[in-house]
Design a protein around this motif. Structure first.
Motif, PDB file in Angstrom:
ATOM      1  N   ILE A 114       0.838  -1.203   0.000  1.00  0.00           N
ATOM      2  CA  ILE A 114       0.000   0.000   0.000  1.00  0.00           C
ATOM      3  C   ILE A 114       0.871   1.251   0.000  1.00  0.00           C
ATOM      4  O   ILE A 114       1.931   1.283   0.620  1.00  0.00           O
ATOM      5  N   CYS A 115       0.399   2.260  -0.717  1.00  0.00           N
ATOM      6  CA  CYS A 115       1.089   3.547  -0.790  1.00  0.00           C
ATOM      7  C   CYS A 115       0.570   4.456   0.329  1.00  0.00           C
ATOM      8  O   CYS A 115      -0.310   4.073   1.105  1.00  0.00           O
ATOM      9  N   ASN A 148      -1.357   7.167   0.271  1.00  0.00           N
ATOM     10  CA  ASN A 148      -2.795   7.469   0.194  1.00  0.00           C
ATOM     11  C   ASN A 148      -3.640   6.295   0.678  1.00  0.00           C
ATOM     12  O   ASN A 148      -4.625   6.481   1.395  1.00  0.00           O
ATOM     13  N   GLU A 149      -3.239   5.093   0.284  1.00  0.00           N
ATOM     14  CA  GLU A 149      -3.969   3.903   0.728  1.00  0.00           C
ATOM     15  C   GLU A 149      -3.798   3.684   2.232  1.00  0.00           C
ATOM     16  O   GLU A 149      -4.750   3.316   2.923  1.00  0.00           O
ATOM     17  N   THR A 165      -6.156   5.891   4.142  1.00  0.00           N
ATOM     18  CA  THR A 165      -7.518   5.348   4.157  1.00  0.00           C
ATOM     19  C   THR A 165      -7.633   4.174   5.125  1.00  0.00           C
ATOM     20  O   THR A 165      -8.581   4.094   5.918  1.00  0.00           O
ATOM     21  N   VAL A 166      -6.679   3.265   5.061  1.00  0.00           N
ATOM     22  CA  VAL A 166      -6.686   2.094   5.952  1.00  0.00           C
ATOM     23  C   VAL A 166      -6.642   2.545   7.404  1.00  0.00           C
ATOM     24  O   VAL A 166      -7.426   2.072   8.242  1.00  0.00           O
ATOM     25  N   CYS A 174       1.456   9.744   7.052  1.00  0.00           N
ATOM     26  CA  CYS A 174       1.491   8.442   6.371  1.00  0.00           C
ATOM     27  C   CYS A 174       2.756   8.293   5.530  1.00  0.00           C
ATOM     28  O   CYS A 174       3.349   7.211   5.484  1.00  0.00           O
ATOM     29  N   LYS A 229       6.399   1.732  -0.613  1.00  0.00           N
ATOM     30  CA  LYS A 229       5.110   1.248  -0.129  1.00  0.00           C
ATOM     31  C   LYS A 229       5.355   0.305   1.040  1.00  0.00           C
ATOM     32  O   LYS A 229       6.481  -0.094   1.291  1.00  0.00           O
TER      33      LYS A 229
END
Length: 191
Positions: free
Chosen positions: A3-4, A6-7, A10-11, A32, A46
């Motif tokens: 996951i980057c 931005n992801e 969200t997580v 993040c 990531k």
């Protein structure tokens, strides 16, 4: 699966919304990105599942410390409480560094919210790792040239650096102790 930033944002927002201990909107993109810079061991930019698990373990430990000092359940702690929280997390700093942390992470009322708190801890962890990686003989003094300092702050400490120096500057080396090193990193890390 990786996951980057931005992801990850969200997580983390989804995970934190399920925990009632702290009222938060989650973490900023900046936080993040710092998390990924700290935990990305394979250099992918990531987080893989193992890296995420290691990050989550650290966040949970730091969250327990935060909750201990957030006695009024405001989802923020005072800069004075931050000193104790930093010590409880194993980062032993001097008064000058605590003042710099307050200037960098506290709001106008000298309170530090959960996002800023975690961002600070992620960056402290990175700075301690970087310093210890360069302190080969364990004497508490490191000697770095400008290129090494730039690399160190950008990759270990999660702080973007810019600069185009001539070769004579790249060859110059200076000594850093832990206090000077962290002070320099936080002063480069401007809001």
């Amino acid at each position: 699966m990786q996951i980057c930033a931005n992801e990850l944002k969200t997580v983390m927002k989804n995970v934190l919304s399920k925990h009632n201990e702290i009222k938060t909107e989650g973490f900023s993109l900046e936080t993040c990105r710092s998390m990924i810079a700290l935990m990305d061991t394979d250099g992918s930019g990531k987080l893989n599942f193992q890296e995420f698990k290691h990050l989550w373990k650290k966040i949970k430990a730091w969250q327990l410390i935060f909750i201990q000092y957030d006695q009024d359940k405001s989802s923020s702690i005072s800069s004075f409480q931050m000193r104790n929280a930093v010590n409880d997390a194993g980062f032993h700093l001097n008064n000058q560094l605590y003042d710099i942390i307050a200037m960098r992470y506290a709001d106008e009322h000298l309170n530090i919210d959960f996002d800023s708190y975690i961002c600070c801890f992620v960056r402290l962890e990175g700075m301690f790792r970087a310093f210890n990686a360069f302190d080969k003989d364990g004497d508490g003094i490191i000697k770095l040239n400008v290129l090494q300092v730039s690399f160190c702050f950008a990759f270990y400490c999660c702080i973007p650096t810019v600069g185009s120096q001539t070769n004579t500057y790249w060859e110059y080396k200076t000594d850093f102790n832990m206090t000077l090193f962290i002070t320099a990193a936080f002063r480069l890390d401007v809001k």
